[in-house]
Design a protein around this motif. Structure first.
Motif, short mmCIF file in Angstrom:
data_model
loop_
_atom_site.label_atom_id
_atom_site.label_comp_id
_atom_site.label_asym_id
_atom_site.label_seq_id
_atom_site.Cartn_x
_atom_site.Cartn_y
_atom_site.Cartn_z
N ARG A 122 70.80 20.38 47.03
CA ARG A 122 70.86 18.93 47.22
C ARG A 122 71.44 18.63 48.60
N PRO A 123 70.64 18.79 49.64
CA PRO A 123 71.16 18.61 51.00
C PRO A 123 71.80 17.23 51.20
N LEU A 124 72.97 17.25 51.84
CA LEU A 124 73.70 16.02 52.14
C LEU A 124 74.07 16.00 53.62
N GLY A 125 74.30 14.80 54.13
CA GLY A 125 74.82 14.68 55.48
C GLY A 125 76.24 15.22 55.53
N SER A 126 76.64 15.71 56.70
CA SER A 126 77.95 16.36 56.82
C SER A 126 79.10 15.42 56.47
N ALA A 160 64.10 15.50 52.70
CA ALA A 160 62.86 14.71 52.77
C ALA A 160 61.69 15.49 52.19
N GLN A 161 61.63 16.78 52.47
CA GLN A 161 60.56 17.63 51.94
C GLN A 161 60.51 17.57 50.41
N ARG A 162 61.67 17.60 49.79
CA ARG A 162 61.72 17.61 48.33
C ARG A 162 61.34 16.27 47.73
N ARG A 199 58.52 13.52 60.60
CA ARG A 199 58.09 14.92 60.54
C ARG A 199 57.34 15.21 59.24
N VAL A 200 57.91 14.80 58.10
CA VAL A 200 57.24 15.09 56.84
C VAL A 200 55.98 14.23 56.68
N TRP A 201 55.97 13.04 57.27
CA TRP A 201 54.77 12.20 57.22
C TRP A 201 53.62 12.89 57.94
#
Length: 210
Positions: A122-126, A160-162, A199-201
């Motif tokens: 679950r990637p989060l901002g630092s 974003a990928q997920r 990027r993901v778009w």
């Protein structure tokens, strides 16, 4: 002095010690064995109190081991959970000391575990990750060491990928708005989120509108 008149073994690895005063107390079999309790043994009031303290410690330690058996925990988390179970502060500190001796509680290792877990699942901002660790009682220096090298650009892209699979049917403005709100909740700032969105778009075979 009090005399042990009988020792009754229970079904849950516990024993009930009967004294000549007619009173009785329950302790775990492990505590009884360690103390060498046997019938006919004379116990002072101090020794009985020590047995009860040892039993409280034993129960608290077993509870703590169950807590960290689910996943690693910070000292603050363990302390709070034990307090909610009714254990006193002195016993909790003794238990934390024993866990540290065994290498089972280490806030620095916990902070690294939490960072790695977030990055993978679950990637989060630092900044949000730092806030989570503070809430778990980790000190600033330990947090700083754990977050060395964290890459918010990569984290935002992975997050974003997920999410992109559920947004693919949308046109660009809706896609950007919804994914942007998602990344904001994950703690990524606007510029980083915007680059991840574009990027993901584009990876979906789309062109970014002018």
């Amino acid at each position: 002095m009090f005399t042990v008149t009988a020792i009754q073994t229970g079904r849950t690895k516990s024993v009930r010690i009967h004294l000549d005063t007619g009173s009785a107390c329950n302790i775990s079999a492990a505590v009884a064995v360690e103390a060498g309790i046997c019938e006919g043994q004379a116990l002072s009031g101090h020794e009985i109190n020590s047995l009860r303290s040892a039993e409280e410690f034993h129960r608290s330690l077993n509870c703590a081991l169950g807590i960290i058996g689910v996943r690693p925990r910070s000292e603050k988390e363990i302390s709070a959970r034990l307090a909610r179970r009714g254990f006193d502060t002195e016993t909790i500190q003794q238990v934390l000391g024993r866990l540290k001796e065994r290498g089972l509680v280490d806030d620095a290792a916990f902070a690294r575990f939490w960072r790695d877990n977030r990055e993978y699942f679950r990637p989060l901002g630092s900044r949000l990750l730092e806030s989570e660790l503070r809430q778990k009682g980790i000190d600033a220096d330990t947090i700083g060491e754990a977050l060395v090298g964290i890459d918010d650009e990569l984290g935002a892209y992975r997050a974003a990928q997920r999410k992109v699979r559920t947004l693919s049917p949308l046109e660009y403005s809706s896609f950007r708005r919804r994914l942007g709100a998602f990344l904001k909740r994950r703690g990524f700032d606007y510029a980083i989120a915007a680059r991840a969105i574009d990027r993901v778009w584009q990876e979906q075979g789309n062109a970014v509108p002018d």
